[in-house]
Design a protein around this motif. Structure first.
Motif, PDB file in Angstrom:
ATOM      1  N   SER A 126       1.177  11.641  13.340  1.00  0.00           N
ATOM      2  CA  SER A 126       0.178  12.685  13.447  1.00  0.00           C
ATOM      3  C   SER A 126       0.671  13.991  12.815  1.00  0.00           C
ATOM      4  O   SER A 126      -0.072  14.696  12.138  1.00  0.00           O
ATOM      5  CB  SER A 126      -0.151  12.907  14.923  1.00  0.00           C
ATOM      6  N   ARG A 127       1.960  14.272  13.027  1.00  0.00           N
ATOM      7  CA  ARG A 127       2.521  15.533  12.544  1.00  0.00           C
ATOM      8  C   ARG A 127       2.465  15.634  11.030  1.00  0.00           C
ATOM      9  O   ARG A 127       2.284  16.712  10.468  1.00  0.00           O
ATOM     10  CB  ARG A 127       3.976  15.629  13.020  1.00  0.00           C
ATOM     11  N   ILE A 128       2.622  14.474  10.341  1.00  0.00           N
ATOM     12  CA  ILE A 128       2.579  14.508   8.871  1.00  0.00           C
ATOM     13  C   ILE A 128       1.311  13.846   8.332  1.00  0.00           C
ATOM     14  O   ILE A 128       1.154  13.659   7.127  1.00  0.00           O
ATOM     15  CB  ILE A 128       3.839  13.847   8.260  1.00  0.00           C
ATOM     16  N   THR A 129       0.409  13.470   9.262  1.00  0.00           N
ATOM     17  CA  THR A 129      -0.842  12.778   8.942  1.00  0.00           C
ATOM     18  C   THR A 129      -0.694  11.695   7.881  1.00  0.00           C
ATOM     19  O   THR A 129      -1.555  11.501   7.037  1.00  0.00           O
ATOM     20  CB  THR A 129      -1.965  13.755   8.494  1.00  0.00           C
ATOM     21  N   SER A 130       0.435  10.980   7.982  1.00  0.00           N
ATOM     22  CA  SER A 130       0.550   9.831   7.083  1.00  0.00           C
ATOM     23  C   SER A 130       1.565   8.842   7.643  1.00  0.00           C
ATOM     24  O   SER A 130       2.371   9.181   8.510  1.00  0.00           O
ATOM     25  CB  SER A 130       0.986  10.277   5.684  1.00  0.00           C
ATOM     26  N   VAL A 131       1.464   7.628   7.146  1.00  0.00           N
ATOM     27  CA  VAL A 131       2.411   6.581   7.534  1.00  0.00           C
ATOM     28  C   VAL A 131       2.938   5.958   6.258  1.00  0.00           C
ATOM     29  O   VAL A 131       2.171   5.681   5.341  1.00  0.00           O
ATOM     30  CB  VAL A 131       1.711   5.495   8.393  1.00  0.00           C
ATOM     31  N   SER A 132       4.257   5.786   6.200  1.00  0.00           N
ATOM     32  CA  SER A 132       4.805   5.169   4.997  1.00  0.00           C
ATOM     33  C   SER A 132       5.906   4.196   5.393  1.00  0.00           C
ATOM     34  O   SER A 132       6.201   4.019   6.570  1.00  0.00           O
ATOM     35  CB  SER A 132       5.377   6.235   4.065  1.00  0.00           C
ATOM     36  N   GLN A 133       6.511   3.602   4.386  1.00  0.00           N
ATOM     37  CA  GLN A 133       7.571   2.645   4.667  1.00  0.00           C
ATOM     38  C   GLN A 133       8.784   3.329   5.287  1.00  0.00           C
ATOM     39  O   GLN A 133       9.655   2.672   5.833  1.00  0.00           O
ATOM     40  CB  GLN A 133       7.954   1.918   3.381  1.00  0.00           C
ATOM     41  N   ASN A 134       8.827   4.650   5.193  1.00  0.00           N
ATOM     42  CA  ASN A 134       9.949   5.371   5.794  1.00  0.00           C
ATOM     43  C   ASN A 134       9.709   5.751   7.253  1.00  0.00           C
ATOM     44  O   ASN A 134      10.606   6.296   7.894  1.00  0.00           O
ATOM     45  CB  ASN A 134      10.236   6.650   5.005  1.00  0.00           C
ATOM     46  N   SER A 135       8.481   5.499   7.748  1.00  0.00           N
ATOM     47  CA  SER A 135       8.181   5.898   9.121  1.00  0.00           C
ATOM     48  C   SER A 135       9.142   5.218  10.084  1.00  0.00           C
ATOM     49  O   SER A 135       9.386   4.020   9.998  1.00  0.00           O
ATOM     50  CB  SER A 135       6.742   5.518   9.490  1.00  0.00           C
ATOM     51  N   GLY A 136       9.673   6.001  10.987  1.00  0.00           N
ATOM     52  CA  GLY A 136      10.553   5.442  12.020  1.00  0.00           C
ATOM     53  C   GLY A 136      11.955   5.128  11.549  1.00  0.00           C
ATOM     54  O   GLY A 136      12.747   4.567  12.295  1.00  0.00           O
ATOM     55  N   SER A 196       0.802  -1.220   0.000  1.00  0.00           N
ATOM     56  CA  SER A 196       0.000   0.000   0.000  1.00  0.00           C
ATOM     57  C   SER A 196       0.839   1.277   0.000  1.00  0.00           C
ATOM     58  O   SER A 196       0.312   2.356  -0.209  1.00  0.00           O
ATOM     59  CB  SER A 196      -0.969   0.010   1.183  1.00  0.00           C
ATOM     60  N   GLY A 197       2.137   1.161   0.302  1.00  0.00           N
ATOM     61  CA  GLY A 197       2.955   2.373   0.267  1.00  0.00           C
ATOM     62  C   GLY A 197       2.578   3.337   1.362  1.00  0.00           C
ATOM     63  O   GLY A 197       2.601   2.994   2.544  1.00  0.00           O
ATOM     64  N   THR A 198       2.193   4.533   0.978  1.00  0.00           N
ATOM     65  CA  THR A 198       1.850   5.553   1.966  1.00  0.00           C
ATOM     66  C   THR A 198       0.363   5.505   2.307  1.00  0.00           C
ATOM     67  O   THR A 198      -0.481   5.436   1.413  1.00  0.00           O
ATOM     68  CB  THR A 198       2.194   6.949   1.414  1.00  0.00           C
ATOM     69  N   ILE A 199       0.081   5.501   3.624  1.00  0.00           N
ATOM     70  CA  ILE A 199      -1.313   5.557   4.054  1.00  0.00           C
ATOM     71  C   ILE A 199      -1.571   6.932   4.658  1.00  0.00           C
ATOM     72  O   ILE A 199      -0.878   7.337   5.586  1.00  0.00           O
ATOM     73  CB  ILE A 199      -1.613   4.482   5.115  1.00  0.00           C
ATOM     74  N   ASN A 200      -2.552   7.633   4.134  1.00  0.00           N
ATOM     75  CA  ASN A 200      -2.879   8.942   4.691  1.00  0.00           C
ATOM     76  C   ASN A 200      -3.888   8.804   5.813  1.00  0.00           C
ATOM     77  O   ASN A 200      -4.873   8.082   5.691  1.00  0.00           O
ATOM     78  CB  ASN A 200      -3.441   9.863   3.605  1.00  0.00           C
ATOM     79  N   LEU A 201      -3.616   9.495   6.918  1.00  0.00           N
ATOM     80  CA  LEU A 201      -4.526   9.433   8.055  1.00  0.00           C
ATOM     81  C   LEU A 201      -5.636  10.458   7.887  1.00  0.00           C
ATOM     82  O   LEU A 201      -5.496  11.438   7.149  1.00  0.00           O
ATOM     83  CB  LEU A 201      -3.768   9.708   9.361  1.00  0.00           C
ATOM     84  N   ASP A 202      -6.750  10.193   8.590  1.00  0.00           N
ATOM     85  CA  ASP A 202      -7.871  11.122   8.598  1.00  0.00           C
ATOM     86  C   ASP A 202      -7.430  12.462   9.194  1.00  0.00           C
ATOM     87  O   ASP A 202      -7.027  12.533  10.354  1.00  0.00           O
ATOM     88  CB  ASP A 202      -9.000  10.496   9.435  1.00  0.00           C
ATOM     89  N   GLU A 203      -7.526  13.521   8.399  1.00  0.00           N
ATOM     90  CA  GLU A 203      -7.030  14.832   8.838  1.00  0.00           C
ATOM     91  C   GLU A 203      -7.742  15.338  10.085  1.00  0.00           C
ATOM     92  O   GLU A 203      -7.213  16.155  10.828  1.00  0.00           O
ATOM     93  CB  GLU A 203      -7.212  15.877   7.724  1.00  0.00           C
ATOM     94  N   ASN A 204      -8.984  14.883  10.297  1.00  0.00           N
ATOM     95  CA  ASN A 204      -9.738  15.363  11.456  1.00  0.00           C
ATOM     96  C   ASN A 204      -9.852  14.302  12.539  1.00  0.00           C
ATOM     97  O   ASN A 204     -10.651  14.431  13.459  1.00  0.00           O
ATOM     98  CB  ASN A 204     -11.142  15.810  11.022  1.00  0.00           C
ATOM     99  N   GLY A 205      -9.075  13.250  12.365  1.00  0.00           N
ATOM    100  CA  GLY A 205      -9.174  12.139  13.310  1.00  0.00           C
ATOM    101  C   GLY A 205      -8.458  12.430  14.615  1.00  0.00           C
ATOM    102  O   GLY A 205      -7.796  13.452  14.803  1.00  0.00           O
ATOM    103  N   LEU A 206      -8.607  11.460  15.516  1.00  0.00           N
ATOM    104  CA  LEU A 206      -8.022  11.552  16.848  1.00  0.00           C
ATOM    105  C   LEU A 206      -6.514  11.718  16.790  1.00  0.00           C
ATOM    106  O   LEU A 206      -5.929  12.598  17.422  1.00  0.00           O
ATOM    107  CB  LEU A 206      -8.389  10.271  17.606  1.00  0.00           C
ATOM    108  N   VAL A 207      -5.852  10.862  15.986  1.00  0.00           N
ATOM    109  CA  VAL A 207      -4.388  10.889  15.933  1.00  0.00           C
ATOM    110  C   VAL A 207      -3.896  12.195  15.294  1.00  0.00           C
ATOM    111  O   VAL A 207      -2.942  12.811  15.772  1.00  0.00           O
ATOM    112  CB  VAL A 207      -3.846   9.655  15.185  1.00  0.00           C
ATOM    113  N   ALA A 208      -4.560  12.627  14.250  1.00  0.00           N
ATOM    114  CA  ALA A 208      -4.166  13.896  13.621  1.00  0.00           C
ATOM    115  C   ALA A 208      -4.276  15.038  14.626  1.00  0.00           C
ATOM    116  O   ALA A 208      -3.417  15.924  14.701  1.00  0.00           O
ATOM    117  CB  ALA A 208      -5.041  14.169  12.404  1.00  0.00           C
ATOM    118  N   LYS A 209      -5.339  14.998  15.452  1.00  0.00           N
ATOM    119  CA  LYS A 209      -5.564  16.049  16.442  1.00  0.00           C
ATOM    120  C   LYS A 209      -4.451  16.118  17.479  1.00  0.00           C
ATOM    121  O   LYS A 209      -4.222  17.155  18.092  1.00  0.00           O
ATOM    122  CB  LYS A 209      -6.903  15.803  17.156  1.00  0.00           C
TER     123      LYS A 209
END
Ligand code: ADP
Ligand code: MG
Lengths: 427, 257
Positions: free
Chosen positions: A336-346, A184-197
Motif C-alpha cells: 500500500s505504501r508504494i502502491t505497487s507489487v513487484s518481484q522484490n516485494s518482501g 508481469s513484473g511490477t503490478i501497480n495498485l489502484d491509487e484510490n483503492g482500499l489497499v492504497a487507502k
C-alpha cells in the motif's frame, strides 16, 4: 501484605521509605532524601533482577530522537514524525508476528516471503483478474494464514526447529510469489483503492486523534479501576487509586501529545490506528486468554506444558499461523505504501528488520518473555534510525552498522537479564 | 468383599530403546494410605511415576483404578482419574508467575478472559493451607527459592481435588523446616483419605510417615514392607540389594499386607 504486592514497574510510592516516615517526624529534607534513596533501592533491585521492563528501550528511543534532532531540526517535525508513524506499520505488523514465534523460543524466517506472496496474491487477483478488492484482500491474508499453518504443523509434527522449516518456507513461498506474478513484473495498485487507502488515508478532523487518545487512556483507567474494585472487594492486594490515576494520566499525556503532533500534519493516519488497535488486541489475547497463556507456557518449558495437558502441537501450529497471518497483513501495508507489487516485494532487509525490531524492542530470544508492544518499540527505533539517516544524508552503510550495534546491545541485555533472572532467587 | 485398592499395577513394563527400565512391576495404593517407594538412584522410581501419570505411558501391564482396568496414555488421562503428580523436576514454567503455574491448563475464565483476580484469590487460599511463607504470587517462578517452588508444585497438584498424589522426592531440595512442613502435609492428605505415593531417600521420614514401603531395584520389585513391623535394616538391605529378589518379595507380600 507488602510482600504480596504486585510488582509494579511504575510503582510511584517508594515502599521502603514509608515506615520511617510514619514512626518519626523527620526533617523534611531528610524525608525527601530517604524517599529518593528508597526509590533508588527499588530501581537497583529491579535492575539486578532484570525487571526494568521497557525502560531501557524507551531510553534508547529518546536518545536516538535527541541525537537526530540535534543533527537536523526537521527530524522531530510533525511531517517527519507523521511519516514515521506510517512507515513503521508494515514491518511492525510483521514484527508482531515474530514476537509470537519468539515467545516459543523459535524463529520464523519465512515472514518476508509470505508478505511478498500475500501482496502478489492481492495484486494478481484484483488488478489482473478483476476480483473485488475486499475479496482479494481476504484471500491474500488467508494465503498467509495457510502458509503459516502448513509450516507450523510441519514444525510441530517433525520437531525440526522452526527456523529450518521456515527457511524452506522462505524459498518455497518466494517461488510461489514469482510464479504467480509470472512475467508481469511490477503490478501497480489502484491509487484510490482500499489497499492504497490503508496507508494514504488520514482522519483529518482534529477530534479523531484526540478522541482516540483520550478514549484509550479512559479504557485503561476503567479496566484498572474495575480490577482494583474486584481485588478490594475480596480483600486482595490492589493498586492505589492514585497509582492507577497517575498511570492512566501519563498515558493520556503521551497519547494526547502524539495526537497534537499528528494533527499538526494531516491528522491521525488510518495505518497507525489499525496498527495500534491490532497490537493492543493481540496483547490482550496473549495476556488475558487461555490461548495466550499456553503460548507463554510453551516458551517457559515445553515439557512442563505437556505435563499440564497442553496440546503442544496445536499451540505451535497456531503460533506460526499467527505469524504467517501478520506477515500477510504487513505485506499488504508495505504494498500500500508504494502502491505497487513487484518481484522484490518482501525481499531484502525486511525479514531482518522485522526480527531485529522484535528483539530490540525487548522480546526474549530464549522464549517465554515478550509482548506485541515490544515490536512497536523496536520498529520505532529501527525506523527512527533509518529516517534520521536519510534526513541527514548519512550513507546506508552507516545506518546498517548502527542498527546492527543496537541489535547487538539488545541481545546482550536479553541474555544478561535472563541470567540474572535465573541467578536471582528472591526468597 | 473388600474394597479394591485405589490404584493397582500388575506386570507394568517400560523400555527406553533396548533398555528395559521397568520389568513386571506390581504395586497397590489404597485410599488413606501412604506408600513409600524406595530404591537406589536409577532404580526406576521416577519412570514408574511417569508411567502412572501418563507422561511416558507403560508399554505393557495392567493398571486398575478402583478395580477397573484403565488406560493412561497421556497426562490428561491421569488427571481425569484424579491422579496428581509432583515431579522430581517439578515441571513448572519458570517464566509464568505462581498463579499462572498453579492454574496452568485449568485456568478460570470470566467472559472468555482469564479471571486473574479469582485465580489469585484461590491460589492464596490454597497456599495458606500449605505453608507459612507465601511467596509473591506475581513473581515469575524462576525467581523463587527451591522450597517455594516445591510448595508451588504441590499447590498445583492439589487443584481439582485429586484422590491419589504421587510425590517424587518432594523433600530432596528442602531445608529442615520446609521438609517438616511437607511431611506434615502428607500426613494431612492421608487423614483426608487421599492415597499418597511418596518417594524419599530419608529412611527416618519413611518410618515416621509411611504405612507401607515398596522397594524397586534395577527396575524390578525387590520387596514390600509393612513399615510398622519391618526393621529399618531390613528395608535398607532390600534397597541396596543385600537381600535378593523374588522369594522374599512373595514372603513379605503375605506377611506385610
Ligand atoms: N527418557 C529416558 N530415556 C532413556 N533412559 C531413561 C529415560 N528416563 C530414565 N531413563 C533411565 O531409566 C533408569 C531409571 O531412571 P529413573 O526412573 O529416573 O530412576 P530413579 O528415579 O529411581 O532414580 C535410569 O537408568 C535412567 O537412565
Ligand atoms: Mg528419580
Amino acid at each position: 501484605m507488602v510482600k504480596g504486592m504486585r510488582n509494579m514497574a511504575d510503582d510511584t510510592q517508594p515502599e521502603p521509605a514509608a515506615p520511617t516516615a510514619k514512626t518519626r517526624q523527620p526533617h523534611r529534607g531528610q524525608a525527601v532524601t530517604r524517599a529518593v534513596q528508597g526509590w533508588g533501592a527499588v530501581v537497583r533491585r529491579k535492575v539486578r533482577a532484570g525487571e526494568l521492563g521497557s525502560l531501557p528501550v524507551v531510553l534508547v528511543l529518546v536518545t536516538v530522537w535527541i541525537i537526530f534532532q540535534a543533527l537536523n531540526e526537521n527530524f522531530l517535525s510533525p511531517r517527519n514524525l507523521s511519516n514515521l508513524s506510517v512507515d513503521i506499520v508494515g514491518t511492525g505488523l510483521i514484527a508482531v508476528g515474530i514476537v509470537f514465534v519468539l515467545l516459543l523460543g523459535e524463529l520464523d524466517l519465512s515472514v518476508g516471503s509470505i508478505s511478498g506472496l500475500a501482496a502478489a496474491v492481492f495484486a494478481v487477483l484484483n488488478v489482473n483478474n478483476g476480483v473485488p478488492e475486499w475479496l482479494a484482500l481476504i484471500v491474500a491474508v488467508l494465503a498467509g494464514t495457510a502458509a503459516g499453518t502448513v509450516q507450523g504443523y510441519s514444525f510441530a509434527r517433525t520437531r525440526v526447529p522452526a527456523f529450518v522449516v521456515t527457511l524452506a518456507g522462505l524459498l518455497t513461498w518466494n517461488g510461489f510469489m514469482l510464479s504467480i506474478l509470472g512475467t508481469s513484473g511490477t503490478i501497480n495498485l489502484d491509487e484510490n483503492g482500499l489497499v492504497a487507502k490503508l496507508t494514504s488515508y488520514y482522519f483529518t478532523h482534529d477530534g479523531v486523534a484526540y478522541g482516540v487518545a483520550a478514549g484509550a487512556a479512559g479504557v485503561v483507567f476503567l479496566v484498572s479501576h474495575q480490577d482494583r474494585r474486584r481485588r478490594k472487594a475480596v480483600g486482595m492486594p490492589h493498586r492505589s487509586l492514585r497509582g492507577i490515576a497517575a498511570r492512566s494520566g501519563a498515558l493520556a499525556v503521551i497519547a494526547l501529545a502524539a495526537a497534537y503532533v499528528l494533527n499538526r500534519f494531516q491528522g491521525l493516519p488510518l495505518a497507525l490506528l489499525l496498527f495500534l488497535v491490532l497490537v493492543a488486541g493481540l496483547d490482550v489475547v496473549l495476556r488475558r486468554t487461555h490461548y495466550g497463556r499456553q503460548v507463554y507456557a510453551l516458551g517457559g518449558g515445553v515439557e512442563a506444558a505437556r505435563r499440564a495437558s497442553l496440546s503442544v502441537t496445536r499451540v505451535r501450529t497456531a503460533v506460526l499461523a499467527v505469524s504467517g497471518t501478520m506477515a500477510a497483513v504487513g505485506g499488504l501495508f508495505l504494498a500500500s505504501r508504494i502502491t505497487s507489487v513487484s518481484q522484490n516485494s518482501g525481499s531484502g532487509i525486511l525479514l531482518l528488520n522485522a526480527i531485529a525490531a522484535a528483539v530490540i524492542g525487548g522480546a526474549s530470544l530464549f522464549g517465554g518473555r515478550g509482548s506485541p508492544w515490544n515490536a512497536v518499540l523496536g520498529i520505532l527505533i529501527i525506523q527512527s534510525i533509518a529516517s534520521g539517516m536519510s534526513i541527514t544524508d548519512t550513507p546506508t552503510a552507516v545506518q546498517f552498522i548502527i542498527t546492527g550495534g543496537v541489535l547487538f546491545a539488545a541481545v546482550v541485555i536479553d541474555s544478561l537479564s535472563r541470567r540474572s533472572h535465573e541467578a536471582h532467587g528472591r526468597a | 468383599m473388600p474394597t479394591p485398592p485405589l490404584l493397582a499395577l500388575h506386570g507394568v513394563c517400560k523400555r527406553f530403546g533396548v533398555v528395559e527400565v521397568l520389568t513386571d512391576i506390581e504395586l497397590e495404593i489404597r485410599a488413606g494410605e501412604v506408600v513409600a517407594l524406595l530404591g537406589d538412584n536409577g532404580a526406576g522410581k521416577s519412570t514408574l511415576v511417569k508411567a502412572i501419570s501418563g507422561v511416558t505411558p507403560a508399554d505393557r501391564g495392567v493398571i486398575r483404578w478402583e478395580g477397573r482396568t484403565v488406560h493412561i496414555k497421556r497426562p490428561h488421562d491421569a488427571r481425569d482419574l484424579g491422579i496428581a503428580t509432583v515431579y522430581q523436576d517439578l515441571a513448572l514454567c519458570g517464566n509464568l508467575d505462581v498463579v499462572g503455574n498453579v492454574y496452568l491448563g485449568r485456568e478460570i475464565r470470566r467472559f472468555g478472559f482469564l479471571d486473574e483476580v479469582e485465580m489469585e484469590r484461590r491460589t492464596r487460599h490454597l497456599l495458606e493451607g500449605l505453608t507459612r511463607s507465601i511467596p509473591d504470587l506475581r513473581a515469575p517462578v524462576v525467581s523463587l527459592s527451591s522450597g517455594q517452588r516445591q510448595t508451588v508444585a504441590i499447590a498445583r497438584s492439589l487443584l481439582g481435588d485429586p484422590r491419589l498424589l504421587l510425590l517424587d522426592e518432594p523433600t530432596a531440595a528442602l531445608g529442615f523446616d520446609q521438609t517438616t512442613e511437607v511431611l506434615d502435609l502428607v500426613d494431612q492428605f492421608r487423614d483426608r483419605g487421599l492415597g499418597v505415593l511418596l518417594i524419599s531417600h530419608n529412611m527416618g521420614d519413611v518410618k515416621a510417615l509411611a504405612d507401607r514401603a515398596a522397594v524397586l531395584r534395577l527396575g524390578r520389585n525387590n520387596g514390600f514392607f509393612n513399615v510398622s513391623t519391618a526393621s529399618q535394616e531390613q528395608i535398607i538391605s532390600s534397597v541396596t540389594g543385600a537381600t535378593e529378589n523374588v522369594p522374599r518379595r512373595m514372603a513379605h507380600r503375605e506377611a506385610g499386607w
